[in-house]
Design a protein around this motif. Structure first.
Motif, PDB file in Angstrom:
ATOM      1  N   GLU A   1       3.352  36.147  61.052  1.00 16.27           N
ATOM      2  CA  GLU A   1       3.775  35.636  59.758  1.00 16.27           C
ATOM      3  C   GLU A   1       3.369  34.168  59.641  1.00 16.27           C
ATOM      4  O   GLU A   1       3.201  33.475  60.639  1.00 16.27           O
ATOM      5  N   THR A   2       3.239  33.693  58.416  1.00 17.94           N
ATOM      6  CA  THR A   2       2.807  32.321  58.198  1.00 17.94           C
ATOM      7  C   THR A   2       3.908  31.317  58.525  1.00 17.94           C
ATOM      8  O   THR A   2       5.102  31.590  58.316  1.00 17.94           O
ATOM      9  N   PHE A   3       3.490  30.173  59.020  1.00 18.08           N
ATOM     10  CA  PHE A   3       4.398  29.070  59.325  1.00 18.08           C
ATOM     11  C   PHE A   3       4.423  28.050  58.178  1.00 18.08           C
ATOM     12  O   PHE A   3       4.915  26.934  58.365  1.00 18.08           O
ATOM     13  N   SER A   4       3.931  28.419  57.020  1.00 15.57           N
ATOM     14  CA  SER A   4       3.825  27.470  55.915  1.00 15.57           C
ATOM     15  C   SER A   4       5.171  26.883  55.510  1.00 15.57           C
ATOM     16  O   SER A   4       5.261  25.713  55.103  1.00 15.57           O
ATOM     17  N   ALA A   5       6.246  27.677  55.605  1.00 13.80           N
ATOM     18  CA  ALA A   5       7.565  27.191  55.203  1.00 13.80           C
ATOM     19  C   ALA A   5       8.051  26.044  56.078  1.00 13.80           C
ATOM     20  O   ALA A   5       8.907  25.251  55.664  1.00 13.80           O
TER      21      ALA A   5
ATOM     22  N   GLY B   1      -0.885  31.190  72.185  1.00 14.22           N
ATOM     23  CA  GLY B   1      -1.279  31.832  70.939  1.00 14.22           C
ATOM     24  C   GLY B   1      -1.580  33.310  71.045  1.00 14.22           C
ATOM     25  O   GLY B   1      -2.030  33.924  70.069  1.00 14.22           O
ATOM     26  N   GLU B   2      -1.322  33.912  72.191  1.00 19.12           N
ATOM     27  CA  GLU B   2      -1.717  35.303  72.411  1.00 19.12           C
ATOM     28  C   GLU B   2      -0.648  36.268  71.889  1.00 19.12           C
ATOM     29  O   GLU B   2       0.510  36.210  72.300  1.00 19.12           O
ATOM     30  N   ASN B   3      -1.040  37.146  70.967  1.00 21.56           N
ATOM     31  CA  ASN B   3      -0.163  38.220  70.494  1.00 21.56           C
ATOM     32  C   ASN B   3      -0.458  39.501  71.264  1.00 21.56           C
ATOM     33  O   ASN B   3      -1.622  39.887  71.402  1.00 21.56           O
ATOM     34  N   THR B   4       0.584  40.153  71.729  1.00 20.14           N
ATOM     35  CA  THR B   4       0.379  41.399  72.481  1.00 20.14           C
ATOM     36  C   THR B   4       1.143  42.568  71.871  1.00 20.14           C
ATOM     37  O   THR B   4       1.230  43.633  72.492  1.00 20.14           O
ATOM     38  N   ASP B   5       1.703  42.375  70.657  1.00 19.63           N
ATOM     39  CA  ASP B   5       2.429  43.472  70.033  1.00 19.63           C
ATOM     40  C   ASP B   5       1.595  44.204  68.981  1.00 19.63           C
ATOM     41  O   ASP B   5       2.086  45.112  68.311  1.00 19.63           O
ATOM     42  N   GLY B   6       0.333  43.787  68.833  1.00 14.82           N
ATOM     43  CA  GLY B   6      -0.557  44.460  67.903  1.00 14.82           C
ATOM     44  C   GLY B   6      -0.298  44.164  66.445  1.00 14.82           C
ATOM     45  O   GLY B   6      -0.842  44.846  65.566  1.00 14.82           O
ATOM     46  N   LYS B   7       0.506  43.139  66.148  1.00 18.93           N
ATOM     47  CA  LYS B   7       0.837  42.803  64.766  1.00 18.93           C
ATOM     48  C   LYS B   7       0.295  41.425  64.395  1.00 18.93           C
ATOM     49  O   LYS B   7       0.135  40.562  65.253  1.00 18.93           O
ATOM     50  N   ASP B   8       0.021  41.224  63.118  1.00 18.17           N
ATOM     51  CA  ASP B   8      -0.385  39.915  62.631  1.00 18.17           C
ATOM     52  C   ASP B   8       0.843  39.006  62.556  1.00 18.17           C
ATOM     53  O   ASP B   8       1.961  39.457  62.285  1.00 18.17           O
TER      54      ASP B   8
ATOM     55  N   GLY C   1       3.108  18.783  66.528  1.00 16.32           N
ATOM     56  CA  GLY C   1       1.802  19.364  66.798  1.00 16.32           C
ATOM     57  C   GLY C   1       1.923  20.735  67.423  1.00 16.32           C
ATOM     58  O   GLY C   1       2.997  21.161  67.865  1.00 16.32           O
ATOM     59  N   VAL C   2       0.797  21.430  67.427  1.00 17.34           N
ATOM     60  CA  VAL C   2       0.687  22.706  68.131  1.00 17.34           C
ATOM     61  C   VAL C   2      -0.164  22.444  69.373  1.00 17.34           C
ATOM     62  O   VAL C   2      -1.317  22.001  69.263  1.00 17.34           O
ATOM     63  N   LEU C   3       0.404  22.683  70.530  1.00 20.08           N
ATOM     64  CA  LEU C   3      -0.268  22.420  71.795  1.00 20.08           C
ATOM     65  C   LEU C   3      -0.652  23.749  72.435  1.00 20.08           C
ATOM     66  O   LEU C   3       0.197  24.620  72.648  1.00 20.08           O
ATOM     67  N   GLY C   4      -1.944  23.907  72.728  1.00 17.84           N
ATOM     68  CA  GLY C   4      -2.458  25.158  73.260  1.00 17.84           C
ATOM     69  C   GLY C   4      -2.782  25.090  74.736  1.00 17.84           C
ATOM     70  O   GLY C   4      -3.273  24.064  75.225  1.00 17.84           O
ATOM     71  N   TYR C   5      -2.559  26.191  75.440  1.00 13.29           N
ATOM     72  CA  TYR C   5      -2.760  26.241  76.891  1.00 13.29           C
ATOM     73  C   TYR C   5      -3.575  27.474  77.256  1.00 13.29           C
ATOM     74  O   TYR C   5      -3.374  28.551  76.700  1.00 13.29           O
ATOM     75  N   GLY C   6      -4.487  27.282  78.205  1.00 14.69           N
ATOM     76  CA  GLY C   6      -5.321  28.380  78.665  1.00 14.69           C
ATOM     77  C   GLY C   6      -6.785  28.148  78.342  1.00 14.69           C
ATOM     78  O   GLY C   6      -7.163  27.129  77.754  1.00 14.69           O
ATOM     79  N   THR C   7      -7.606  29.100  78.727  1.00 10.97           N
ATOM     80  CA  THR C   7      -9.055  29.007  78.516  1.00 10.97           C
ATOM     81  C   THR C   7      -9.567  30.289  77.868  1.00 10.97           C
ATOM     82  O   THR C   7      -8.937  31.348  77.980  1.00 10.97           O
ATOM     83  N   PRO C   8     -10.718  30.223  77.183  1.00  6.94           N
ATOM     84  CA  PRO C   8     -11.309  31.440  76.614  1.00  6.94           C
ATOM     85  C   PRO C   8     -11.672  32.463  77.685  1.00  6.94           C
ATOM     86  O   PRO C   8     -11.656  33.673  77.431  1.00  6.94           O
TER      87      PRO C   8
ATOM     88  N   ILE D   1      -1.817  28.174  62.794  1.00  8.30           N
ATOM     89  CA  ILE D   1      -0.410  27.761  62.732  1.00  8.30           C
ATOM     90  C   ILE D   1      -0.313  26.260  62.479  1.00  8.30           C
ATOM     91  O   ILE D   1       0.498  25.806  61.657  1.00  8.30           O
ATOM     92  N   ALA D   2      -1.141  25.484  63.165  1.00 12.84           N
ATOM     93  CA  ALA D   2      -1.121  24.030  62.970  1.00 12.84           C
ATOM     94  C   ALA D   2      -1.463  23.672  61.531  1.00 12.84           C
ATOM     95  O   ALA D   2      -0.826  22.798  60.913  1.00 12.84           O
ATOM     96  N   GLY D   3      -2.465  24.346  60.967  1.00 15.00           N
ATOM     97  CA  GLY D   3      -2.830  24.085  59.584  1.00 15.00           C
ATOM     98  C   GLY D   3      -1.708  24.437  58.624  1.00 15.00           C
ATOM     99  O   GLY D   3      -1.457  23.720  57.643  1.00 15.00           O
ATOM    100  N   GLN D   4      -1.026  25.532  58.865  1.00 13.57           N
ATOM    101  CA  GLN D   4       0.090  25.935  58.012  1.00 13.57           C
ATOM    102  C   GLN D   4       1.251  24.944  58.097  1.00 13.57           C
ATOM    103  O   GLN D   4       1.920  24.679  57.089  1.00 13.57           O
ATOM    104  N   MET D   5       1.477  24.388  59.278  1.00 10.92           N
ATOM    105  CA  MET D   5       2.566  23.429  59.456  1.00 10.92           C
ATOM    106  C   MET D   5       2.189  22.028  59.000  1.00 10.92           C
ATOM    107  O   MET D   5       3.060  21.171  58.807  1.00 10.92           O
TER     108      MET D   5
END
Length: 337
Positions: A193-197, A184-191, A206-213, A250-254
């Motif tokens: 887009e929604t995955f609602s479509a 889920g990490e963005n590194t381009d400095g942009k928000d 499902g959306v599966l997340g990897y890594g730790t805080p 993203i999971a909520g939008q999908m």
């Protein structure tokens, strides 16, 4: 017994028949070298058998397609090398384990893989070839560090929408199941887009997340720094942290669940809620062609004869050089000056 030619039959005859004929002629015309030419003729015969590739056809197991089209959207950015999964393992280890687990849950489905890093591409078009999907998973790596131009989790969105809308249109009786595997990490400095479509075409996943805080260090891939830990602008060890807020959004939008993956295994059943896999009705059951390949049998004596031939040539080479040196001496070298 039948044959699955390694090369076309006409090419086998064109290449090997003259070689065999030459060996047989020299076998007769050079009696002092008869053993050598007999060995070479036998090598050609064995090579012909290998090229013909004798096989025994087997009755293939019947396979039926299930009513599911599974789309994997896989994060291949450098941060997926961060070592904070299941202790200090790279996040990609978790992605591989989960993709195999999902394939076990959906055996008989069709699979498509979309990979994204600095760009998004369809790595595997929708197919029933589970072997091809497994091979891709086993060789999964991140992009080379020097080519990274910043990432955003929305990068595969357009490619995904095209794939799932086409699947829904051409195969309406099958469920569309989408899995997004990312930190889920963005590194381009942009928000993003929604995955609602995506929701209108999706029946599960499902959306599966990897890594730790807290984050984890990551190693560079490719180039002069390959295998070295990446540092930030201050020279300190760089850390990548999961963005669970992004992934949950993203999971909520999908309209699918979000699951934080911290170790192999675990329950992925919520991603299949409401989906019942069943065989698709077809007029005939397809069979997977298979056979026992017997070309290895002549290949063994061929290898032995090849080693024998190589040893014989190596043994004779010094003697030939010695005779050549002697015959090339100056014929007048022994005369009195």
């Amino acid at each position: 017994m039948s044959f699955q030619h390694l090369i076309p039959l006409w090419l086998t005859v064109l290449l090997l028949a003259p070689m065999l004929l030459a060996c047989l002629v020299l076998l007769v015309r050079r009696p002092r070298q008869r053993l050598a030419w007999l060995r070479r003729a036998l090598m050609v015969v064995l090579l012909v058998i290998v090229a013909l590739r004798p096989v025994t056809l087997l009755e293939g197991e019947s396979t039926q397609r299930m009513n599911a089209n599974v789309f994997f959207v896989v994060d291949r950015t450098g941060s997926m090398n961060a070592e904070d999964y299941d202790g200090a393992r790279p996040r990609l280890d978790g992605v591989r384990a989960d993709m195999h687990q999902i394939m076990d849950m959906t055996q008989g489905a069709r699979y498509s893989i979309i990979g994204f890093d600095s760009s998004a591409t369809t790595q595997l078009p929708l197919t029933t070839d589970a072997g091809a999907a497994s091979a891709w998973i086993d060789t999964l790596t991140t992009e080379q560090t020097r080519y990274s131009k910043g990432s955003n989790v929305d990068r595969p969105l357009d490619t995904l929408l095209r794939g799932i809308s086409e699947a829904k249109s051409t195969d309406p009786d099958s469920s569309v199941i989408v899995y997004v595997l990312s930190d889920g990490e963005n590194t381009d400095g942009k928000d993003s887009e929604t995955f609602s479509a995506v929701a209108q075409f999706t029946d599960g996943g499902g959306v599966l997340g990897y890594g730790t805080p807290e984050g984890g260090p990551m190693k560079a891939v490719g180039g002069e720094t390959d295998g070295q830990y990446i540092t930030d602008s201050s020279g300190a060890q760089g850390l990548s942290r999961i963005d669970e807020t992004q992934l949950q959004t993203i999971a909520g939008q999908m309209g699918v669940p979000y699951i934080h993956r911290t170790a192999p295994g675990g329950d992925l059943a919520p991603t299949m809620e409401g989906i019942t896999l069943r065989p698709i009705q077809t007029t005939a059951r397809q069979r997977t062609p298979s056979f026992d390949d017997h070309s290895w049998i002549p290949a063994i004596p061929l290898a032995v004869l090849f080693v024998w031939e190589l040893a014989a040539l190596t043994y004779r080479l010094p003697r030939r050089l010695e005779r050549g040196d002697f015959t090339r001496q100056d014929p007048h070298a022994g005369e009195a000056q």
